[in-house]
Write an enzyme that holds these catalytic residues in place. Sequence first.
Site, mmCIF file in Angstrom:
data_model
loop_
_atom_site.group_PDB
_atom_site.id
_atom_site.type_symbol
_atom_site.label_atom_id
_atom_site.label_comp_id
_atom_site.label_asym_id
_atom_site.label_seq_id
_atom_site.Cartn_x
_atom_site.Cartn_y
_atom_site.Cartn_z
ATOM 1 N N HIS A 92 0.358 -1.060 0.159
ATOM 2 C CA HIS A 92 -0.045 -0.056 -0.251
ATOM 3 C C HIS A 92 0.186 1.751 0.426
ATOM 4 O O HIS A 92 0.186 2.179 -0.601
ATOM 5 C CB HIS A 92 -1.183 0.298 1.583
ATOM 6 C CG HIS A 92 -0.873 0.264 2.330
ATOM 7 N ND1 HIS A 92 -0.286 -0.533 3.584
ATOM 8 C CD2 HIS A 92 -0.252 1.508 3.095
ATOM 9 C CE1 HIS A 92 0.361 0.096 4.559
ATOM 10 N NE2 HIS A 92 -0.201 1.039 4.445
ATOM 11 N N ASP A 228 0.838 -7.498 2.249
ATOM 12 C CA ASP A 228 0.968 -6.513 2.064
ATOM 13 C C ASP A 228 2.830 -5.249 1.524
ATOM 14 O O ASP A 228 3.606 -4.951 2.568
ATOM 15 C CB ASP A 228 0.817 -5.241 3.221
ATOM 16 C CG ASP A 228 0.722 -3.520 2.362
ATOM 17 O OD1 ASP A 228 0.496 -3.480 1.028
ATOM 18 O OD2 ASP A 228 -0.660 -3.284 3.549
ATOM 19 N N SER A 658 3.560 1.958 8.404
ATOM 20 C CA SER A 658 3.932 0.849 7.239
ATOM 21 C C SER A 658 5.331 0.953 6.927
ATOM 22 O O SER A 658 5.767 1.568 6.398
ATOM 23 C CB SER A 658 2.574 1.678 6.706
ATOM 24 O OG SER A 658 1.280 1.327 6.666
#
Length: 723
Positions: A92, A228, A658
């Site tokens: 992402h 991810d 992230s």
Amino acid sequence: MRKIALCFLAFILLTLPSLADEGMWIPMLLKKYNIEDMQKAGFKLTAEDIYDINQASLKDAVIGLGNEGSPFHHFCTGEIVSDQGLVITNHHCSFGMIQAHSSLEHNYLRDGFWAQSMADELINPKITASILVRMEDVTDKINAGLNAGMSENERTKKVNEICRKLEAEAVKGTNLAANIKPYFNGNQYFLSVFKIFRDVRLVGAPNSAIGKFGGDTDNWTWPRHTGDFSVLRIYAGPDNEPAAISDKNVPYKPAKFFKISARGVQEGDFTMVFGYPGTTNEYLTSYAIDQIATVEDPHKIKIRTAKLDVINAAMESDELLRIKYAAKAASVANAWKKWQGEIKGLDRFNTVDNKRVLENNFNNWAKSNGKTEYIGLTDRYKALYDARKEYILAAAYASEAGLGGAEIIKFAREIEHALTNYDKFADKEQLKKSLKNYIEAFYKDYDVATDQRILTEMFKLYNNEEIGEQWIPSVVRLSPKYAKLNDYDRYAANLFKKSIFTHKDNLLKFIDNLSEKSITKIEKDPILGVATGIYTLYANKIRPELSKIESELKLLNRLWIAGLMEMQPEKTFYPDANSTLRVAYGKIAGYHATDAVYYMHYTTLKGIMEKDNPNIYDYNVPQKLRDLYKNRDFGPYTQDGEVPVCFIATNHTTGGNSGSPVLDAEGNLIGLNFDRAWEGVMSDMQYSPEICRNIAVDIRYVLFIIDKYAGAQRLIDEMVIIH
Ligand code: ARG
Ligand code: ASP
């Protein structure tokens, strides 16, 4: 008796568990505040192994991902995993890059992308990768230029002036970049010096069915099965120093890269997350939290729900629309869902009441100790938040439903803005060219019909009684002609029909034939009229009031933290996240989510197969993955016979973390951070060790996908994997 008591005390101190879990700590201060506790929690290395300015340390392998215009705002973190500048981050985090390289012919979102050789790695203009070189506490240098008589505005101006000067001095004569940020609401300042690389290429990404498995349905929840991750590479000039994008550039040779541990994780194991958390608000008062949870967030959620309904329907209807709106939908949905979880968590943990208790204690302490500077502080907070309510709501609508509502509004303003000084542009052809590029790029991901529907919905919501009448721009209200039937559809349709911005070919022609005279025509454009109407009200009436209040709050916030530190001298405070490099440490742990529900600490490929459903977009498992599972073709990437996919831990993380490396007790890479579990997403305002969990993708799943699924052996060969 006393001796017994002392022995007992010593016993308690020795057996006290590590404090861990809560906190995002400053790398250069670990030695002072945290390392003993970290070691108690199982960490095997030293503070210098993490952060050292004289020799290579783990920090040299952590990168902050940024954009050309704002390289110090790290939207994500990544980590170097080979001696050739190979970087892993989340899917992402690279989503915008993958999306930008995608078209109907090369649909990398749907099909994944794996560069066969270095020559095939894709250039991403504007993406930056920063590596922290050193930090310095510059609080004293800044305070030396301030005095108590300064107004808040004077103080801010002076602080900025000193910061820019110190930053320039810190990197004079080098190719480095420096940035000073306030910590503890301006009670402290630290300078960070970075090496910023500007050639960051896309090396590989799994298809969305793996990289975004579970999509927005599973986002912010556990148990999770998202692969991810994506792979990038940093390129440097032939001298191994940062350089502009060029085919002469070569893979960067890092001072340090992470070794990968494929040995697996057990509940209770030490973990550490090393990355760039963006923003947290752990020291807000009850007044602020109450306003966020009962005023700001509910309205923003309502507006985004309407936006998402339109976007999701469009994406379901057409493959090209799915590509165009994929990244936009993800970013609208992400905060939308988080706010909902946050409200729930704050409510469940009685955060507002807990803060009130703290504020009462603070007031009593201030009074009984004669701390005049703190007496009455919470009353001032209350008054300011009462005043803020009206403006924050007006501002939320202006930004979410107005200027950031239908995209065409922002687009119209930007084109107008670029044309304001047309007569002063020396090279008019260059201006035309760059505007045409901008228009093409905008239209690549834009759909007129979808945006018209968004505008309709936004204006319907904007006209509501909860915002004061005077804060609804007149351009958003229906003229008598449409008001009779309450017809927002026709109002929006008419705007879209008459505007030039919604007609790409006309707009391009207009740019081709630009002249001072033609520009005046654009001023009459109906969409630009709407944009200007909203902006004018916001900029002239709403923002000034809000800034006044925010500036007074800034002063209170600084005092509040200073006061809390004075009241609790034995407590080690950590500063709120501010997009600077931090260390969070904790342990692998499951959690009790609700009554009778305990979640284990990891998920496996088996769970992906259990979710598999070809009729649900978010759960449609690629055939190849099904086959690998059926044949149990797992390679060495298993735990108890299954391929582990994700795990959870008690590390205190937030947006920006992230892609951060999740490290084991020896500093080896065991996973990539990418999310948090639903019941604990209020951790930006209140962290609770029982329930707050960060979610990571297990590095063994990453390796399994690269190796077995994508067949990108050349990347596996670059890494150092400890089995
Ligand atoms: N919630 C995660 C974070 O805040 C992941 C977001 C991306 N995924 C998504 N489905 N929108 O960044
Ligand atoms: N998903 C977030 C990120 O992109 C991490 C989080 O908010 O926990 O940084």
